[in-house]
Design a protein around this motif. Structure first.
Motif, mmCIF file in Angstrom:
data_model
loop_
_atom_site.group_PDB
_atom_site.id
_atom_site.type_symbol
_atom_site.label_atom_id
_atom_site.label_comp_id
_atom_site.label_asym_id
_atom_site.label_seq_id
_atom_site.Cartn_x
_atom_site.Cartn_y
_atom_site.Cartn_z
ATOM 1 N N THR A 190 8.758 -6.023 -45.761
ATOM 2 C CA THR A 190 7.415 -6.592 -44.995
ATOM 3 C C THR A 190 7.502 -5.231 -44.227
ATOM 4 O O THR A 190 6.250 -4.907 -43.892
ATOM 5 N N SER A 191 8.389 -4.687 -43.655
ATOM 6 C CA SER A 191 8.124 -3.707 -42.791
ATOM 7 C C SER A 191 7.606 -2.364 -43.349
ATOM 8 O O SER A 191 6.795 -1.657 -42.829
ATOM 9 N N LEU A 192 7.777 -2.174 -44.697
ATOM 10 C CA LEU A 192 7.309 -1.245 -45.467
ATOM 11 C C LEU A 192 5.672 -1.368 -45.615
ATOM 12 O O LEU A 192 4.854 -0.377 -45.323
ATOM 13 N N VAL A 193 5.454 -2.701 -45.912
ATOM 14 C CA VAL A 193 3.822 -2.820 -46.124
ATOM 15 C C VAL A 193 3.274 -2.937 -44.562
ATOM 16 O O VAL A 193 2.173 -2.154 -44.644
ATOM 17 N N GLN A 194 3.716 -3.469 -43.521
ATOM 18 C CA GLN A 194 3.002 -3.272 -42.412
ATOM 19 C C GLN A 194 2.889 -1.766 -41.834
ATOM 20 O O GLN A 194 2.115 -1.483 -41.393
ATOM 21 N N THR A 195 3.888 -0.912 -42.105
ATOM 22 C CA THR A 195 3.937 0.482 -41.722
ATOM 23 C C THR A 195 2.739 1.212 -42.452
ATOM 24 O O THR A 195 1.948 2.022 -42.036
ATOM 25 N N LEU A 196 2.715 0.891 -43.856
ATOM 26 C CA LEU A 196 1.701 1.574 -44.636
ATOM 27 C C LEU A 196 0.370 1.278 -44.019
ATOM 28 O O LEU A 196 -0.607 2.063 -44.048
ATOM 29 N N ALA A 197 -0.017 -0.131 -43.807
ATOM 30 C CA ALA A 197 -1.144 -0.542 -43.404
ATOM 31 C C ALA A 197 -1.487 -0.081 -41.979
ATOM 32 O O ALA A 197 -2.572 0.496 -41.724
ATOM 33 N N THR A 198 -0.559 0.131 -41.095
ATOM 34 C CA THR A 198 -0.741 0.594 -39.835
ATOM 35 C C THR A 198 -0.962 2.189 -40.003
ATOM 36 O O THR A 198 -2.007 2.651 -39.089
ATOM 37 N N LEU A 199 -0.263 2.976 -40.380
ATOM 38 C CA LEU A 199 -0.643 4.245 -40.589
ATOM 39 C C LEU A 199 -1.881 4.586 -41.284
ATOM 40 O O LEU A 199 -2.474 5.469 -40.868
ATOM 41 N N ALA A 200 -2.191 3.890 -42.071
ATOM 42 C CA ALA A 200 -3.599 4.060 -42.999
ATOM 43 C C ALA A 200 -4.812 3.359 -42.129
ATOM 44 O O ALA A 200 -5.998 3.620 -42.638
ATOM 45 N N GLY A 201 -4.411 2.831 -40.932
ATOM 46 C CA GLY A 201 -5.474 2.076 -40.004
ATOM 47 C C GLY A 201 -6.591 1.062 -40.911
ATOM 48 O O GLY A 201 -7.573 1.087 -40.587
ATOM 49 N N ARG A 202 -5.585 0.270 -41.602
ATOM 50 C CA ARG A 202 -6.209 -0.602 -42.376
ATOM 51 C C ARG A 202 -5.855 -1.960 -42.105
ATOM 52 O O ARG A 202 -4.613 -2.306 -41.718
ATOM 53 N N PRO A 203 -6.721 -3.199 -42.064
ATOM 54 C CA PRO A 203 -6.432 -4.597 -41.660
ATOM 55 C C PRO A 203 -5.260 -4.963 -42.635
ATOM 56 O O PRO A 203 -5.382 -4.820 -43.839
ATOM 57 N N LEU A 204 -4.364 -5.853 -42.311
ATOM 58 C CA LEU A 204 -3.430 -6.337 -43.129
ATOM 59 C C LEU A 204 -3.391 -7.841 -42.953
ATOM 60 O O LEU A 204 -3.039 -8.116 -41.880
ATOM 61 N N ARG A 205 -3.553 -8.604 -44.088
ATOM 62 C CA ARG A 205 -3.475 -9.951 -43.916
ATOM 63 C C ARG A 205 -2.328 -10.456 -44.654
ATOM 64 O O ARG A 205 -2.059 -10.230 -45.922
ATOM 65 N N GLN A 206 -1.762 -11.396 -43.964
ATOM 66 C CA GLN A 206 -0.489 -12.016 -44.600
ATOM 67 C C GLN A 206 -0.708 -13.494 -44.915
ATOM 68 O O GLN A 206 -1.219 -14.228 -43.999
ATOM 69 N N VAL A 207 -0.180 -14.047 -45.977
ATOM 70 C CA VAL A 207 -0.175 -15.219 -46.370
ATOM 71 C C VAL A 207 1.080 -15.824 -46.699
ATOM 72 O O VAL A 207 1.631 -15.171 -47.704
ATOM 73 N N ALA A 208 1.627 -16.812 -46.064
ATOM 74 C CA ALA A 208 3.003 -17.432 -46.467
ATOM 75 C C ALA A 208 2.878 -18.398 -47.630
ATOM 76 O O ALA A 208 1.919 -19.077 -47.514
ATOM 77 N N LEU A 209 3.558 -17.940 -48.517
ATOM 78 C CA LEU A 209 3.550 -18.736 -49.820
ATOM 79 C C LEU A 209 4.911 -19.609 -49.746
ATOM 80 O O LEU A 209 6.027 -19.034 -49.642
ATOM 81 N N THR A 210 4.882 -20.669 -50.489
ATOM 82 C CA THR A 210 5.881 -21.520 -50.495
ATOM 83 C C THR A 210 5.736 -22.115 -51.902
ATOM 84 O O THR A 210 4.870 -21.913 -52.659
ATOM 85 N N ALA A 211 6.626 -23.046 -52.486
ATOM 86 C CA ALA A 211 6.717 -23.645 -53.498
ATOM 87 C C ALA A 211 5.581 -24.799 -53.721
ATOM 88 O O ALA A 211 5.285 -25.137 -54.862
ATOM 89 N N ALA A 212 5.001 -25.129 -52.471
ATOM 90 C CA ALA A 212 3.948 -26.214 -52.555
ATOM 91 C C ALA A 212 2.538 -25.538 -52.438
ATOM 92 O O ALA A 212 1.763 -26.260 -52.267
ATOM 93 N N THR A 213 2.174 -24.163 -52.535
ATOM 94 C CA THR A 213 1.230 -23.473 -52.498
ATOM 95 C C THR A 213 0.416 -23.693 -53.795
ATOM 96 O O THR A 213 1.008 -23.660 -54.863
#
Length: 277
Positions: A161-184
């Protein structure tokens, strides 16, 4: 072609142990075309040396995809068998922001609406990567630059997660996170014919307003900026008033407070219009 064919044969060998983790794998013409594409772009970074570009992009397209150290060592062995040499060792990829682009090793793509330097410490607590994570960050940056789907795999607390968040932050891009479960349900990801909800539109508007505020703040902090600091401060004050009104409305107060929240949001948008003009 010979190397990719050897990868495909080794991964399908009956009773073999190569590439069993994460199987099934497909190594085919798509990988060859992608390799030619990003190696051609990387060759410009390496002064036209295509051999160095091939070595530099080998890890992104092949060894980074494999899940175990033994599989990656076997991948290097197959590379040596096809090319008559092992891929050259590379230093950890450097990360830099130049000319409005984020550069991670040989990968680069345009930054978004706000400068990474303007991001506060509270936005992401993971704005630091270990040296060993830089190759994975470069591979993810290559995928983002080319529009390829990226799957980040690993055990819990390994830094996915930190890798993806850091890449988005460095690139100045919005990051949308969706929590997935077995019931999704798939409709939650693909969308469906649901009734339009004003709260979603408001959330999208809030996200755009916050992004614009961050961008304006980054511009105002630069030397000889044309944006007055007092104007930026006014915009943040109106945004704070909007958030306070929203919190009051969420506590179950009447329509008067909800109307106050609406007026505060409009005032914040008007302040953004002044900044952008």
């Amino acid at each position: 072609v010979h190397f990719i064919g050897s990868l495909a044969d080794a991964s399908k060998e009956v009773g073999g142990t190569f590439a069993r983790a994460g199987a099934p794998w497909e190594f085919n013409l798509r990988d060859l075309l992608r390799w030619c594409d990003i190696a051609g772009k990387a060759a410009r970074v390496h002064d036209g040396d295509f051999d160095r570009a091939v070595d530099a992009t080998f890890e992104t397209l092949f060894s980074q995809r494999l899940r175990t150290g033994a599989d990656r060592a076997k991948c290097v062995e197959l590379f040596a068998g096809s090319f008559g040499r092992s891929p050259r060792a590379r230093p950890p990829p450097a990360v830099s922001l130049r000319d409005g682009n984020l550069h991670v090793g040989d990968a680069s793509f345009p930054c978004g609406s706000f400068d990474a330097k303007s991001v506060g410490a509270g936005d992401h607590d993971s704005m630091g990567l270990l040296r060993g994570q830089l190759p994975a960050l470069e591979a993810a940056a290559h995928c983002c630059a080319e529009g390829w789907m990226t799957i980040v795999a690993g055990p819990a607390a390994s830094g996915k997660t930190s890798l993806v968040q850091t890449l988005a932050t460095l690139a100045g891009r919005p990051l949308r996170q969706v929590a997935l479960t077995a019931a999704t349900d798939t409709s939650e990801l693909l969308g469906s014919f649901e009734q339009k909800e004003p709260s979603r539109d408001r959330a999208a508007l809030e996200e755009d307003a916050m992004s614009a505020l961050r961008g304006a703040t980054a511009v105002a902090l630069r030397l000889q900026s044309s944006v007055p600091a007092v104007t930026v401060e006014t915009a943040w004050c109106t945004w704070s008033a909007y958030r306070a009104a929203c919190e009051a409305a969420a506590e179950g107060v009447g329509a008067e407070e909800a109307d106050a929240a609406k007026r505060a949001l409009l005032a914040a948008i008007d302040a953004l219009g002044v900044l952008q003009s």
